[in-house]
Design a protein around this motif. Structure first.
Motif, PDB file in Angstrom:
ATOM      1  N   ALA A 219       0.801  -1.214   0.000  1.00  7.02           N
ATOM      2  CA  ALA A 219       0.000   0.000   0.000  1.00  7.02           C
ATOM      3  C   ALA A 219       0.844   1.279   0.000  1.00  7.02           C
ATOM      4  CB  ALA A 219      -0.938  -0.003   1.192  1.00  7.02           C
ATOM      5  N   SER A 220       1.843   1.372   0.906  1.00  7.98           N
ATOM      6  CA  SER A 220       2.579   2.637   1.017  1.00  7.98           C
ATOM      7  C   SER A 220       3.523   2.856  -0.152  1.00  7.98           C
ATOM      8  CB  SER A 220       3.383   2.675   2.314  1.00  7.98           C
ATOM      9  OG  SER A 220       2.538   2.479   3.388  1.00  7.98           O
ATOM     10  N   LEU A 221       4.323   1.847  -0.456  1.00  4.32           N
ATOM     11  CA  LEU A 221       5.309   2.031  -1.520  1.00  4.32           C
ATOM     12  C   LEU A 221       4.755   1.653  -2.897  1.00  4.32           C
ATOM     13  CD1 LEU A 221       8.428   0.657   0.359  1.00  4.32           C
ATOM     14  CD2 LEU A 221       7.797   3.030  -0.027  1.00  4.32           C
ATOM     15  N   GLY A 222       3.668   0.909  -2.899  1.00  3.51           N
ATOM     16  CA  GLY A 222       3.057   0.552  -4.184  1.00  3.51           C
ATOM     17  C   GLY A 222       3.921  -0.342  -5.049  1.00  3.51           C
ATOM     18  N   LEU A 223       4.817  -1.103  -4.432  1.00  5.70           N
ATOM     19  CA  LEU A 223       5.722  -1.943  -5.224  1.00  5.70           C
ATOM     20  C   LEU A 223       5.035  -3.220  -5.716  1.00  5.70           C
ATOM     21  CD1 LEU A 223       8.992  -1.717  -3.113  1.00  5.70           C
ATOM     22  CD2 LEU A 223       8.435  -0.514  -5.230  1.00  5.70           C
ATOM     23  N   PHE A 224       4.087  -3.692  -4.928  1.00  9.20           N
ATOM     24  CA  PHE A 224       3.457  -4.968  -5.266  1.00  9.20           C
ATOM     25  C   PHE A 224       1.938  -4.835  -5.237  1.00  9.20           C
ATOM     26  CE2 PHE A 224       7.613  -6.120  -3.593  1.00  9.20           C
ATOM     27  CZ  PHE A 224       8.054  -6.963  -4.591  1.00  9.20           C
ATOM     28  N   PRO A 225       1.243  -5.699  -5.969  1.00  9.04           N
ATOM     29  CA  PRO A 225      -0.224  -5.668  -5.929  1.00  9.04           C
ATOM     30  C   PRO A 225      -0.734  -6.060  -4.553  1.00  9.04           C
ATOM     31  CG  PRO A 225       0.551  -7.579  -7.155  1.00  9.04           C
ATOM     32  CD  PRO A 225       1.753  -6.749  -6.869  1.00  9.04           C
ATOM     33  N   LEU A 226      -1.913  -5.565  -4.196  1.00  6.81           N
ATOM     34  CA  LEU A 226      -2.436  -5.781  -2.849  1.00  6.81           C
ATOM     35  C   LEU A 226      -3.118  -7.125  -2.686  1.00  6.81           C
ATOM     36  CD1 LEU A 226      -4.000  -2.287  -2.173  1.00  6.81           C
ATOM     37  CD2 LEU A 226      -1.765  -3.138  -1.519  1.00  6.81           C
ATOM     38  N   SER A 227      -3.569  -7.706  -3.789  1.00 10.21           N
ATOM     39  CA  SER A 227      -4.307  -8.963  -3.619  1.00 10.21           C
ATOM     40  C   SER A 227      -4.362  -9.732  -4.930  1.00 10.21           C
ATOM     41  CB  SER A 227      -5.732  -8.665  -3.158  1.00 10.21           C
ATOM     42  OG  SER A 227      -6.383  -7.889  -4.124  1.00 10.21           O
ATOM     43  N   GLY A 228      -4.852 -10.948  -4.832  1.00 14.91           N
ATOM     44  CA  GLY A 228      -5.094 -11.746  -6.026  1.00 14.91           C
ATOM     45  C   GLY A 228      -3.869 -12.501  -6.513  1.00 14.91           C
ATOM     46  N   GLY A 229      -4.097 -13.371  -7.502  1.00 17.92           N
ATOM     47  CA  GLY A 229      -3.016 -14.191  -8.029  1.00 17.92           C
ATOM     48  C   GLY A 229      -2.551 -13.748  -9.397  1.00 17.92           C
ATOM     49  N   VAL A 230      -3.386 -12.965 -10.087  1.00 18.04           N
ATOM     50  CA  VAL A 230      -3.019 -12.461 -11.412  1.00 18.04           C
ATOM     51  C   VAL A 230      -3.665 -11.090 -11.578  1.00 18.04           C
ATOM     52  CG1 VAL A 230      -2.887 -14.713 -12.578  1.00 18.04           C
ATOM     53  CG2 VAL A 230      -5.052 -13.523 -12.463  1.00 18.04           C
ATOM     54  N   THR A 231      -3.268 -10.374 -12.632  1.00 17.63           N
ATOM     55  CA  THR A 231      -3.979  -9.148 -12.963  1.00 17.63           C
ATOM     56  C   THR A 231      -5.273  -9.572 -13.649  1.00 17.63           C
ATOM     57  OG1 THR A 231      -1.830  -8.203 -13.412  1.00 17.63           O
ATOM     58  CG2 THR A 231      -3.740  -6.906 -14.077  1.00 17.63           C
ATOM     59  N   HIS A 232      -6.395  -9.148 -13.074  1.00 19.70           N
ATOM     60  CA  HIS A 232      -7.662  -9.620 -13.613  1.00 19.70           C
ATOM     61  C   HIS A 232      -8.068  -8.871 -14.874  1.00 19.70           C
ATOM     62  CE1 HIS A 232      -7.976 -11.859  -9.997  1.00 19.70           C
ATOM     63  NE2 HIS A 232      -8.018 -10.791  -9.248  1.00 19.70           N
ATOM     64  N   PHE A 233      -8.866  -9.513 -15.674  1.00 18.82           N
ATOM     65  CA  PHE A 233      -9.480  -8.926 -16.864  1.00 18.82           C
ATOM     66  C   PHE A 233      -8.470  -8.362 -17.847  1.00 18.82           C
ATOM     67  CE2 PHE A 233     -12.233  -7.926 -13.136  1.00 18.82           C
ATOM     68  CZ  PHE A 233     -13.118  -8.960 -13.318  1.00 18.82           C
ATOM     69  N   THR A 234      -7.305  -9.005 -17.967  1.00 22.66           N
ATOM     70  CA  THR A 234      -6.354  -8.531 -18.967  1.00 22.66           C
ATOM     71  C   THR A 234      -5.947  -9.709 -19.846  1.00 22.66           C
ATOM     72  OG1 THR A 234      -4.641  -8.879 -17.347  1.00 22.66           O
ATOM     73  CG2 THR A 234      -5.283  -6.605 -17.780  1.00 22.66           C
ATOM     74  N   VAL A 235      -5.427  -9.385 -20.997  1.00 30.58           N
ATOM     75  CA  VAL A 235      -4.949 -10.436 -21.879  1.00 30.58           C
ATOM     76  C   VAL A 235      -3.439 -10.275 -21.986  1.00 30.58           C
ATOM     77  CG1 VAL A 235      -5.103 -11.402 -24.181  1.00 30.58           C
ATOM     78  CG2 VAL A 235      -7.077 -10.274 -23.170  1.00 30.58           C
ATOM     79  N   HIS A 236      -2.737 -11.388 -21.834  1.00 35.39           N
ATOM     80  CA  HIS A 236      -1.276 -11.314 -21.910  1.00 35.39           C
ATOM     81  C   HIS A 236      -0.802 -11.623 -23.316  1.00 35.39           C
ATOM     82  CE1 HIS A 236      -0.593 -10.724 -17.669  1.00 35.39           C
ATOM     83  NE2 HIS A 236      -1.558 -11.592 -17.447  1.00 35.39           N
ATOM     84  N   GLU A 237       0.252 -10.900 -23.709  1.00 33.54           N
ATOM     85  CA  GLU A 237       0.767 -11.112 -25.061  1.00 33.54           C
ATOM     86  C   GLU A 237       1.456 -12.465 -25.170  1.00 33.54           C
ATOM     87  OE1 GLU A 237       3.220  -7.730 -25.208  1.00 33.54           O
ATOM     88  OE2 GLU A 237       1.461  -6.444 -25.011  1.00 33.54           O
ATOM     89  N   SER A 238       2.194 -12.830 -24.142  1.00 39.01           N
ATOM     90  CA  SER A 238       2.931 -14.083 -24.237  1.00 39.01           C
ATOM     91  C   SER A 238       2.857 -14.821 -22.921  1.00 39.01           C
ATOM     92  CB  SER A 238       4.399 -13.793 -24.560  1.00 39.01           C
ATOM     93  OG  SER A 238       4.971 -13.152 -23.446  1.00 39.01           O
ATOM     94  N   ILE A 239       3.252 -16.061 -22.972  1.00 38.86           N
ATOM     95  CA  ILE A 239       3.253 -16.871 -21.767  1.00 38.86           C
ATOM     96  C   ILE A 239       4.225 -16.290 -20.744  1.00 38.86           C
ATOM     97  CG2 ILE A 239       4.945 -18.488 -22.732  1.00 38.86           C
ATOM     98  CD1 ILE A 239       2.299 -20.121 -20.898  1.00 38.86           C
ATOM     99  N   TRP A 240       5.284 -15.622 -21.253  1.00 38.11           N
ATOM    100  CA  TRP A 240       6.276 -15.077 -20.326  1.00 38.11           C
ATOM    101  C   TRP A 240       5.701 -13.937 -19.511  1.00 38.11           C
ATOM    102  CZ3 TRP A 240       9.780 -18.064 -18.845  1.00 38.11           C
ATOM    103  CH2 TRP A 240      10.317 -19.015 -19.714  1.00 38.11           C
ATOM    104  N   SER A 241       4.973 -13.082 -20.183  1.00 36.91           N
ATOM    105  CA  SER A 241       4.429 -11.953 -19.428  1.00 36.91           C
ATOM    106  C   SER A 241       3.415 -12.473 -18.410  1.00 36.91           C
ATOM    107  CB  SER A 241       3.791 -10.931 -20.359  1.00 36.91           C
ATOM    108  OG  SER A 241       2.525 -11.350 -20.771  1.00 36.91           O
ATOM    109  N   GLN A 242       2.801 -13.597 -18.752  1.00 34.27           N
ATOM    110  CA  GLN A 242       1.853 -14.186 -17.825  1.00 34.27           C
ATOM    111  C   GLN A 242       2.558 -14.779 -16.602  1.00 34.27           C
ATOM    112  OE1 GLN A 242      -0.648 -16.884 -19.821  1.00 34.27           O
ATOM    113  NE2 GLN A 242      -2.158 -16.863 -18.199  1.00 34.27           N
ATOM    114  N   ILE A 243       3.649 -15.474 -16.874  1.00 39.04           N
ATOM    115  CA  ILE A 243       4.401 -16.056 -15.759  1.00 39.04           C
ATOM    116  C   ILE A 243       4.945 -14.953 -14.866  1.00 39.04           C
ATOM    117  CG2 ILE A 243       6.528 -17.288 -15.194  1.00 39.04           C
ATOM    118  CD1 ILE A 243       5.916 -19.153 -17.522  1.00 39.04           C
TER     119      ILE A 243
END
Lengths: 548, 349
Positions: free
Chosen positions: B166-190
């Motif tokens: 929350a304070s530094l905003g370095l990491f997402p606050l929750s969940g296992g993936v970015t929701h509702f997005t499409v990844h270009e490649s398997i790497w960006s997904q990993i």
């Protein structure tokens, strides 16, 4: 050594499997979307400026069709985005929805609904009276999750399709709130559901075809995310939100500040942070969810004395409970039971303001305490902090009038079971539904008392003939105003007789990012700002005219 | 030879009995909990809960076979489990095995990565400390490690969430993936998946590394004082080689046992961490299942967790034998680890 290598390779294989599996889990959903997304690609970007996307917090609430969503508000409301009903809750009362009008016969046993013409299901088929009749019949055979008013089916004798847009229901007796209760049942398409035998396992794409303003675009069960998009062919008022996205967040306050979600319920302690920020707007929630102190008349003999119960009402400092437990976010319990936010609330019943002296006086009159010996009574509460604190405050208050309260805190499920079985002396229980039709109060508290059934187990051992009499009368009273008169009368009786003590009606605050969406509203007799569809619709539409 | 075989049979029998016991406990635990899967009268503030009428409850009980006598339920559960059928969830309206299969990889991801990381960190820091034994570096590292291992995992989680998320905003606050997005490649997904798992993994690693560190530090100290290390030094071998090749190889045994035996603790930690971060694994769904008394789902989750722990124990058994030829007995002597720990602790004090 050879075996060692085998083991190492097994470990390696497992880790690779996990990585690939985790990767694939995501790809599946990703790929599903791709073709559609790619096709729309540019068009999307062009209109993204005025496209309203609202993001909200959720848990997994099940597949949003009437038989598989979870039995809670957030699950129900998602299903209702897709499925319509005959009537819909408006801001001030029920408004015509799929039914544009209805008639009730004089004896209150025949209900004719006129269905709007030209309504299409999301797959293009027309919605007719056939579908309405089918839905009710189907629900009679397969009870849906969302069946808070089983009486609708208990008294429904016959349902008849008069023509394509006219359906008549015949009931075995008059039931004043019938139109409203039947009006809340979701209508499902006959052409899809008629072949479905086990609706609980029906999770095809077809299962979420309704006639409502939103379509389910994506549901990802393992991540508990939902995406709904506006149905372009919706028959009713225009949608103000184009896309609704639900996802679980770890903490609502942080998520709202981080712009992960656009609206959240914020605890009183941190409300300050949003008050001074012009991006956010704060809305206060109406108090139709409440904690009540339940009395088991069978198990505590001295509480059968009316004066002793009145003494309790005077002794309990409900303002203090609100300030300590809820940090001020509440409305003190009203001995007439119905909350001030209820449209049939009677404001003229005695208030029982905190008055220990009067309470002691009444206790003496009730002749409960002999020889200065303390009266002891046990209270069961759930294990969450709020309930335990509430019980502690009650103990303080009751000690003042010579009652020793023994607190027994347990897992809330255990509390629920015990109170249903009538296995308690006093109990604290918090639940919603206080905004419902008064008939609901009767059935939850006074019906069940005698039959010993129902989820709450009623008020064991309580009897009051006047209450029973009014109950009978109001149930068959089809004139709204006369019925309201009766309900106001019964509130006076309750306030004198104190069958139970409402402690406080929970309020609280919603905070929303008004730059994203500022059309939020409440519907009448319901606490939530986001769990009904009209909050996402254009309320200048003529359908809402009667509602103003 | 015959004696080894009979010992082996004994071990296998032991595991079988454990497994049966496990299944029995698994069956009875959810049912021993007070409450009923179809009664949720009270709700969280603000929630309206649907109530089932008496008839509906009866119908549901019948539908799920809860109206049968307990012993019959038990045997049908036993039969189902042995044939791989974990049942049908009351609340999620789905096959339990499906629910678990979808979530298990997420939990395993956390468990495997954090275990690996805590081992590596434990080894590096532990041998560093052992080398600087008694010096200020040793004391500083020791203090930090002890502090972390004493804080409950969920507190570390909340701490990381507030500071790094929350304070530094370095990491997402929750969940296992970015929701509702499409990844270009398997790497960006990993990368997305790893990015989202960073905080939970960090949480688990931090809460586990202390134990590993302590163990390595102590056994390394013992090993480093051995004569063959002196010989190695005298031969003029490089420090790195002495520490990680000659020293570690002998110091690592108790560590492996510990990792395997602690699998239960790690999985328990994962449950807490997942709940803090709303991570889509077994832990999040387990809390929900407890809350709604979803017997089949609870049984399924417990079974999988218990099997993992048991599997880890078997692995410890076998690995230990392979790595240390001196241990002939197939069953690990529990004293071995504890002696190692206590002497080690004594040494430091």
């Amino acid at each position: 050594m050879k075996k060692l290598t085998t083991f190492i390779s097994i470990i390696l294989i497992i880790s690779i499997y996990v990585l690939v599996f985790a990767g694939c889990g995501g790809t599946e959903t990703g790929e599903k979307k791709q073709p559609e997304e790619a096709a729309k690609g540019e068009a999307d970007q062009e209109k993204s400026d005025d496209e309203v996307v609202v993001r909200l917090d959720t848990n997994d609430e099940g597949y949003p069709q009437p038989f598989t969503h979870h039995a809670r508000g957030p699950g129900r409301s998602k299903m209702r985005l897709i499925f319509d009903s005959l009537l819909e809750r408006g801001e001030n009362g029920h408004i015509p929805w799929l039914a544009k009008d209805w008639e009730v016969s004089e004896d209150g046993t025949e209900y004719t609904f006129y269905i709007r013409e030209g309504i299409e299901w999301q797959d293009g088929e027309e919605l007719t009276a056939e579908d309405v009749a089918f839905s009710f019949e189907y629900y009679q055979d397969h009870p849906p999750v969302d069946i808070s008013e089983p009486v609708v089916f208990d008294i429904l004798e016959d349902i008849e399709v008069l023509d394509d847009y006219k359906v008549k229901m015949t009931t075995e007796r008059a039931h004043a709130p019938y139109v409203l209760e039947a009006g809340e049942m979701r209508i499902i398409p006959k052409h899809i559901w008629e072949d479905i035998d086990d609706p609980q396992q029906f999770t095809d794409e077809e299962a979420v075809i309704g006639s409502g303003p939103y379509k389910l675009k994506e549901y990802n069960e393992e991540h508990s995310t939902y995406e709904f998009e506006a149905n372009p062919d919706f028959w009713g008022p225009k949608q103000k939100v184009d896309v609704l996205q639900y996802r679980p967040v770890s903490d609502e306050v942080m998520a709202l500040e981080n712009n992960d979600i656009d609206q959240a319920e914020i605890p009183e302690d941190v409300l300050q942070r949003f008050e001074d920020d012009p991006t956010y707007e704060i809305a206060e929630r109406p108090g139709v969810w409440a904690y009540r102190l339940r009395i088991n008349f069978d198990n505590v003999s001295w509480l059968n004395e009316q004066k002793a119960r009145q003494a309790l009402a005077y002794a309990i400092d409900r303002e203090n409970i609100i300030n300590t437990v809820a940090r001020g976010a509440g409305i003190p319990g009203n001995m007439g039971l119905l909350p001030p936010d209820h449209h049939m609330h009677n404001p003229d019943v005695p208030e029982y303001e905190h008055d220990p002296d009067k309470a002691r006086e009444l206790m003496e009159k009730a002749d409960v305490i002999d020889n200065n010996e303390e009266v002891s009574v046990e209270i069961i509460v759930g294990d969450d902090q709020e309930e335990v604190r509430m019980a502690e405050l009650l103990r303080q208050d009751l000690r003042e009038i010579g009652i020793d309260l023994e607190i027994n805190s347990m897992d809330s499920q255990a509390r629920d079971s015990q109170s249903k079985e009538g296995n308690y002396e006093l109990a604290i229980m918090g639940h919603g539904g206080w905004g419902d039709d008064p008939e609901n109060y009767f059935s939850i508290r006074f019906d069940d008392a005698k039959e010993g059934t129902g989820i709450y187990g009623g008020i064991p051992g309580y009897e009051n003939e006047d209450v029973d009499l009014i109950r009978e009368k109001q149930r068959e009273e089809l004139d709204e105003e006369k019925r309201e008169e009766l309900i106001k009368q019964v509130q006076e009786i309750w306030a004198e007789d104190i069958p139970e003590i409402p402690l406080y009606y929970v309020t609280g605050h919603y905070v929303y990012n008004k730059d994203v969406y500022d059309n939020w509203t409440f519907v009448y007799n319901h606490h939530s700002i986001d769990q009904h569809k009209i909050t996402y619709l254009d309320r200048d539409d003529e359908i809402f005219e009667e509602d103003k | 030879m015959t004696s080894t075989r009979s010992k082996r049979i004994k071990t296998i029998l032991g595991y079988l009995i454990t497994f049966l016991l496990l299944i029995t406990i698994n069956f009875s635990l959810p049912r021993l909990m007070p409450g009923d899967p179809f009664i949720h009268a009270g709700g969280e503030a603000g929630e309206v809960i649907t109530f089932y009428s008496e008839d509906q409850i009866e119908y549901l009980r019948e539908y799920y076979g809860l109206d049968e006598p307990v012993h019959r339920q038990y045997f049908s559960y036993l039969g189902d489990t042995l044939t791989g059928n974990l049942g049908f969830s009351y609340y999620y309206n789905q096959d339990v095995s499906q629910i678990i299969l979808k979530r298990l990889p997420w939990t395993m991801l956390l468990v495997i990565f954090s275990t690996a990381l805590s081992i590596i960190l434990g080894i590096i820091l532990g041998s560093y400390s052992a080398e600087k034994r008694g010096g200020w570096q040793d004391r500083a590292v020791y203090l930090v490690m002890i502090v972390f291992s004493e804080i409950p995992a969920f507190l570390i989680g909340i701490f990381l969430l507030v500071i790094l998320g929350a304070s530094l905003g370095l990491f997402p606050l929750s969940g296992g993936v970015t929701h509702f997005t499409v990844h270009e490649s398997i790497w960006s997904q990993i990368i997305d998946i790893l990015y989202h798992s960073a905080l939970p993994i960090m949480t688990l690693t931090l809460s586990r590394v202390g134990g590993m560190y302590l163990l390595v530090r102590n056994s390394m100290t013992t090993v480093l004082s051995k004569d063959y290390i002196k010989t190695a030094k005298a031969k003029g071998l490089k420090k790195f080689r002495i520490k990680y090749v000659h020293g570690l190889r002998n110091a690592i045994l108790p560590l492996i046992t510990r990792v395997c035996l602690q699998m239960g603790g790690i999985i328990g930690g994962a449950v807490l961490a997942e709940n803090v971060f709303s991570y889509p694994g077994l832990g999040t769904i387990m809390t929900e299942a407890v809350f709604v008394r979803d017997y089949p789902l609870l049984q399924g989750i417990f079974l999988v967790m218990a099997l993992t722990v048991m599997g880890a124990n078997v692995l410890a058994d076998v690995l230990y034998q392979r790595l240390d030829p001196r241990t002939k007995a197939p069953v690990i002597n529990p004293k071995k680890t504890s002696v190692c720990e206590t002497t080690a602790e004594k040494e430091f004090n």
